[in-house]
Write a protein that holds these residues in place. Structure first.
Motif, PDB file in Angstrom:
ATOM      1  N   ASP A 146      59.277  17.947   1.982  1.00  0.00           N
ATOM      2  CA  ASP A 146      59.545  18.985   0.994  1.00  0.00           C
ATOM      3  C   ASP A 146      60.339  18.471  -0.197  1.00  0.00           C
ATOM      4  OD1 ASP A 146      58.227  20.886   2.554  1.00  0.00           O
ATOM      5  OD2 ASP A 146      60.056  21.412   3.643  1.00  0.00           O
ATOM      6  N   GLY A 147      60.774  17.212  -0.136  1.00  0.00           N
ATOM      7  CA  GLY A 147      61.545  16.634  -1.242  1.00  0.00           C
ATOM      8  C   GLY A 147      62.799  15.959  -0.735  1.00  0.00           C
ATOM      9  N   GLU A 165      64.576  10.048   0.514  1.00  0.00           N
ATOM     10  CA  GLU A 165      63.306  10.549  -0.003  1.00  0.00           C
ATOM     11  C   GLU A 165      62.165   9.719   0.571  1.00  0.00           C
ATOM     12  OE1 GLU A 165      61.488  11.708  -4.386  1.00  0.00           O
ATOM     13  OE2 GLU A 165      63.218  10.378  -4.260  1.00  0.00           O
TER      14      GLU A 165
END
Length: 122
Positions: A36-37, A84
């Motif tokens: 999702d990031g 990330e």
């Protein structure tokens, strides 16, 4: 059915090593959340739930070492660290998401099979 390839022991070792990393339950959950990031360590720990600080650190280091995750340190006080997915990590997200979805769809079937098995072997 999977296509058959000639057996080479060095291929088996390499594949086994990668599958140990990507098949680990914490890896699956961490990769899924990072899909999702970017997240900070404590955000990720809260999102995953049930993972110890030590296990999350170990999982993230392994994912970073294998090229699935990047760790970015921002020069703030206190330092901010974001995690990330890399391009390779986003590619891994595809089968990880499919496996997670399969598990959600089949939880009841697996539970029923376990109960049947346990009842027959009690």
């Amino acid at each position: 059915m999977l296509p058959r390839h000639p057996h080479r022991s060095e291929d088996c070792r390499a594949i086994s090593e990668i599958l140990q990393r990507v098949g680990d339950k914490w890896t699956v959950l961490v990769v899924g959340k990072l899909g999702d990031g970017p997240l900070r360590f404590n955000e990720l720990r809260s999102a995953v739930g049930g993972i110890s600080q030590k296990m999350l650190t170990t999982t993230l280091r392994g994912l970073e070492r294998d090229g699935f995750v990047t760790r970015t340190v921002f020069p703030t006080i206190p330092p901010r660290v974001d995690y990330e997915l890399t391009e390779l990590g986003h590619e891994l997200l595809v089968p990880v998401s499919a496996l997670g979805e399969w598990a959600r769809r089949n939880t009841d079937r697996v539970r029923a099979a376990r109960e049947k098995f346990d009842g027959m072997h009690a």
